[in-house]
Design a protein around this motif. Structure first.
Motif, mmCIF file in Angstrom:
data_model
loop_
_atom_site.group_PDB
_atom_site.id
_atom_site.type_symbol
_atom_site.label_atom_id
_atom_site.label_comp_id
_atom_site.label_asym_id
_atom_site.label_seq_id
_atom_site.Cartn_x
_atom_site.Cartn_y
_atom_site.Cartn_z
ATOM 1 N N LYS B 104 0.826 -1.195 0.000
ATOM 2 C CA LYS B 104 0.000 0.000 0.000
ATOM 3 C C LYS B 104 0.869 1.257 0.000
ATOM 4 O O LYS B 104 0.480 2.288 -0.544
ATOM 5 C CB LYS B 104 -0.906 -0.020 1.237
ATOM 6 C CG LYS B 104 -2.090 0.899 1.134
ATOM 7 C CD LYS B 104 -3.054 0.607 2.251
ATOM 8 C CE LYS B 104 -4.140 1.634 2.322
ATOM 9 N NZ LYS B 104 -5.036 1.409 3.464
ATOM 10 N N PRO B 107 3.277 2.665 -3.966
ATOM 11 C CA PRO B 107 3.102 3.748 -4.940
ATOM 12 C C PRO B 107 3.541 5.100 -4.381
ATOM 13 O O PRO B 107 4.105 5.916 -5.113
ATOM 14 C CB PRO B 107 1.588 3.745 -5.219
ATOM 15 C CG PRO B 107 1.104 2.431 -4.759
ATOM 16 C CD PRO B 107 2.003 2.007 -3.662
ATOM 17 N N ARG B 197 -3.829 1.338 -23.605
ATOM 18 C CA ARG B 197 -4.928 0.549 -24.159
ATOM 19 C C ARG B 197 -6.176 0.803 -23.315
ATOM 20 O O ARG B 197 -6.108 1.268 -22.181
ATOM 21 C CB ARG B 197 -4.600 -0.929 -24.188
ATOM 22 C CG ARG B 197 -4.331 -1.554 -22.839
ATOM 23 C CD ARG B 197 -4.593 -3.030 -22.870
ATOM 24 N NE ARG B 197 -6.014 -3.303 -22.916
ATOM 25 C CZ ARG B 197 -6.540 -4.439 -23.327
ATOM 26 N NH1 ARG B 197 -5.767 -5.387 -23.772
ATOM 27 N NH2 ARG B 197 -7.840 -4.627 -23.308
ATOM 28 N N SER B 198 -7.340 0.499 -23.901
ATOM 29 C CA SER B 198 -8.578 0.603 -23.142
ATOM 30 C C SER B 198 -8.811 -0.712 -22.411
ATOM 31 O O SER B 198 -8.171 -1.715 -22.706
ATOM 32 C CB SER B 198 -9.742 0.917 -24.069
ATOM 33 O OG SER B 198 -9.786 -0.046 -25.080
ATOM 34 N N HIS B 199 -9.720 -0.695 -21.458
ATOM 35 C CA HIS B 199 -9.951 -1.897 -20.671
ATOM 36 C C HIS B 199 -11.445 -2.050 -20.389
ATOM 37 O O HIS B 199 -12.220 -1.124 -20.570
ATOM 38 C CB HIS B 199 -9.193 -1.830 -19.356
ATOM 39 C CG HIS B 199 -9.632 -0.703 -18.473
ATOM 40 N ND1 HIS B 199 -10.718 -0.788 -17.649
ATOM 41 C CD2 HIS B 199 -9.146 0.545 -18.304
ATOM 42 C CE1 HIS B 199 -10.878 0.341 -17.001
ATOM 43 N NE2 HIS B 199 -9.949 1.182 -17.381
ATOM 44 N N ASP B 200 -11.817 -3.227 -19.932
ATOM 45 C CA ASP B 200 -13.213 -3.514 -19.621
ATOM 46 C C ASP B 200 -13.439 -3.704 -18.129
ATOM 47 O O ASP B 200 -14.401 -4.343 -17.721
ATOM 48 C CB ASP B 200 -13.674 -4.769 -20.374
ATOM 49 C CG ASP B 200 -13.674 -4.531 -21.865
ATOM 50 O OD1 ASP B 200 -13.965 -3.399 -22.257
ATOM 51 O OD2 ASP B 200 -13.375 -5.465 -22.624
ATOM 52 N N LEU B 201 -12.530 -3.175 -17.322
ATOM 53 C CA LEU B 201 -12.737 -3.306 -15.881
ATOM 54 C C LEU B 201 -13.844 -2.361 -15.444
ATOM 55 O O LEU B 201 -14.075 -1.329 -16.063
ATOM 56 C CB LEU B 201 -11.448 -3.000 -15.118
ATOM 57 C CG LEU B 201 -10.459 -4.165 -14.995
ATOM 58 C CD1 LEU B 201 -9.706 -4.375 -16.275
ATOM 59 C CD2 LEU B 201 -9.480 -3.936 -13.871
ATOM 60 N N LYS B 202 -14.525 -2.751 -14.359
ATOM 61 C CA LYS B 202 -15.677 -1.989 -13.907
ATOM 62 C C LYS B 202 -15.203 -0.861 -12.993
ATOM 63 O O LYS B 202 -14.501 -1.105 -12.010
ATOM 64 C CB LYS B 202 -16.626 -2.923 -13.151
ATOM 65 C CG LYS B 202 -18.003 -2.386 -12.951
ATOM 66 C CD LYS B 202 -18.932 -3.498 -12.473
ATOM 67 C CE LYS B 202 -18.459 -4.031 -11.153
ATOM 68 N NZ LYS B 202 -19.062 -5.172 -10.596
ATOM 69 N N VAL B 203 -15.586 0.370 -13.334
ATOM 70 C CA VAL B 203 -15.180 1.513 -12.516
ATOM 71 C C VAL B 203 -16.021 1.525 -11.242
ATOM 72 O O VAL B 203 -17.248 1.484 -11.296
ATOM 73 C CB VAL B 203 -15.363 2.823 -13.301
ATOM 74 C CG1 VAL B 203 -14.983 4.003 -12.432
ATOM 75 C CG2 VAL B 203 -14.533 2.798 -14.564
ATOM 76 N N VAL B 204 -15.347 1.555 -10.089
ATOM 77 C CA VAL B 204 -16.050 1.557 -8.799
ATOM 78 C C VAL B 204 -15.566 2.757 -7.989
ATOM 79 O O VAL B 204 -14.502 3.305 -8.267
ATOM 80 C CB VAL B 204 -15.776 0.252 -8.007
ATOM 81 C CG1 VAL B 204 -16.405 -0.927 -8.702
ATOM 82 C CG2 VAL B 204 -14.282 0.043 -7.826
ATOM 83 N N PRO B 206 -13.819 4.848 -5.014
ATOM 84 C CA PRO B 206 -12.559 4.502 -4.348
ATOM 85 C C PRO B 206 -12.793 3.634 -3.120
ATOM 86 O O PRO B 206 -13.731 3.871 -2.355
ATOM 87 C CB PRO B 206 -11.986 5.866 -3.935
ATOM 88 C CG PRO B 206 -12.634 6.845 -4.823
ATOM 89 C CD PRO B 206 -13.967 6.292 -5.188
ATOM 90 N N ILE B 207 -11.955 2.600 -2.961
ATOM 91 C CA ILE B 207 -12.134 1.705 -1.818
ATOM 92 C C ILE B 207 -11.239 2.128 -0.657
ATOM 93 O O ILE B 207 -11.512 1.777 0.476
ATOM 94 C CB ILE B 207 -11.832 0.246 -2.195
ATOM 95 C CG1 ILE B 207 -10.473 0.145 -2.882
ATOM 96 C CG2 ILE B 207 -12.907 -0.314 -3.081
ATOM 97 C CD1 ILE B 207 -10.001 -1.276 -3.025
ATOM 98 N N LEU B 208 -10.197 2.882 -0.933
ATOM 99 C CA LEU B 208 -9.292 3.298 0.128
ATOM 100 C C LEU B 208 -9.645 4.724 0.532
ATOM 101 O O LEU B 208 -9.067 5.691 0.062
ATOM 102 C CB LEU B 208 -7.842 3.210 -0.347
ATOM 103 C CG LEU B 208 -7.432 1.832 -0.839
ATOM 104 C CD1 LEU B 208 -6.040 1.872 -1.422
ATOM 105 C CD2 LEU B 208 -7.505 0.821 0.281
#
Lengths: 115, 247
Positions: B104, B107, B197-204, B206-208
């Motif tokens: 954590k 970054p 590149r583009s992606h197909d992940l689901k935008v949620v 922020p969890i933190l």
């Protein structure tokens, strides 16, 4: 907010590069490979890493876009880079900023143990 | 030790059936500044200036920083090496990673490192930042050495190292700075190999968010944990338990 997974050889951002800056973007991922030049990269090796990144991102389709899932992709990609190094597709850059051999020291390996 | 590159493979005398794992090689591309000017004397003066005023970043994540703080104090007095602690990465050129680094924190650490102006140096202080230390065998979150995140110039072993050990590392780093040359400056610059590149992940969302203690999951331990610890389970929790699966 820009999410990222940054390790030494794999930086993944939820951003695009515009004017040499990262601009946060929800539907794009940007991959940066080994910015500190620990390895000597060839075009083929880079293409292999990009293809592996494509494969991992496609496999993660539908999952939540969170730090954890980005880190999973980044961690798998680091393992892939390590495989490339062990196969000899990339090599440690002897003129890098600091020679750490962070993925294992160079060594001679007999065929039996390699297989 | 025989070192080779993929191109120099045929020159190295390897027995058939042997191969080099993790090879190393000099870079094949020559950088612009590396082979055209002679700056020896200026180098010495410039290096002497830099090594006499290494400004470390005030960075500490665990117990190693206690020893580092002792070094700042009057007994060990590291001002005599020209080290002045800076609280901003923009003014620092030395990063002493005192303490365990977790995934954590990673970054943030990489960002601090990238915000520091060149030329910059990193000292990995303590067992945790070299290999993960006592967390290396079973921790799900500790980074196994900061050299997996940023380039490290000097390693200080110890858990934690004494202030004298840090002084020793700083003297070693000064020797390294003294042998550097402006001609090699181009080799230390960063190279970006961007791929987008583009992606197909689901935008949620922020969890933190820093509010995990208020989510309710931490007011009482999960039922399974309470049972195994032998804690009395109140009736309310026993009733709640079937819905508590997601916690």
């Amino acid at each position: 907010m820009m999410l990222k997974s940054t390790t030494r050889h794999v930086h993944i951002y939820t951003a695009i590069v515009a004017n040499n800056e990262l601009v946060p973007s929800d539907d794009k991922l940007t991959l940066d490979i080994d910015p500190d030049n620990e390895f000597n990269w060839s075009e083929d090796a880079l293409k292999a890493v990009y293809a592996e990144f494509d494969r991992l991102v496609d496999a993660a389709a539908g999952e939540d876009l969170t730090d954890y899932n980005l880190r999973r992709i980044g961690s798998d990609l680091e393992h892939f880079v390590r495989q490339l190094l062990q196969q000899g597709a990339i090599s440690y850059n002897l003129k890098s900023r600091a020679l750490n051999y962070s993925m294992g020291l160079p060594r001679v390996e007999a065929e039996e143990s390699a297989g | 030790m025989v070192l080779n590159s993929p191109t120099a493979n045929n020159k190295v005398s390897l027995i058939p059936g042997e191969k080099i794992a993790n090879p190393s090689a000099p870079p094949t591309v020559t950088h612009g500044l590396s082979e055209n000017v002679i700056l020896t004397t200026v180098d010495d003066l410039y290096n002497w200036c830099r090594l006499s005023s290494l400004f470390p970043l005030l960075y500490g994540t665990a117990c190693c920083f206690i020893e580092f703080a002792a070094l700042i104090g009057s007994r060990f007095d590291f001002d005599r090496f020209g080290l002045l602690p800076r609280a901003s990465p923009r003014q620092a050129d030395l990063l002493i990673t005192a303490g365990t680094v977790t995934m954590k924190m990673a970054p943030a650490l990489v960002r601090l490192y990238e915000q520091m102006p060149d030329p910059k140096y990193v000292i990995a202080m303590g067992a945790c930042t070299i290999t993960g230390g006592m967390f290396s065998s079973d921790s799900p979150s500790a980074v196994r050495g900061v050299d997996k995140l940023i380039p490290v110039d000097v390693y200080i072993p110890g858990c934690p190292p004494r202030p004298e050990a840090i002084i020793d590392a700083i003297i070693k780093l000064r020797k390294k700075v003294a042998t550097e040359s402006m001609q090699d400056r181009a080799y230390t610059l960063q190279t970006h190999r961007f791929y987008e590149r583009s992606h197909d992940l689901k935008v949620v969302p922020p969890i933190l968010t820093g509010r995990y203690l208020q989510t309710g999951a931490h007011s009482a331990p999960p039922k399974v944990l309470m049972e195994s610890m032998g804690m009395p389970i109140s009736e309310a929790i026993a009733e709640l338990a079937p819905e508590d699966k997601e916690i």
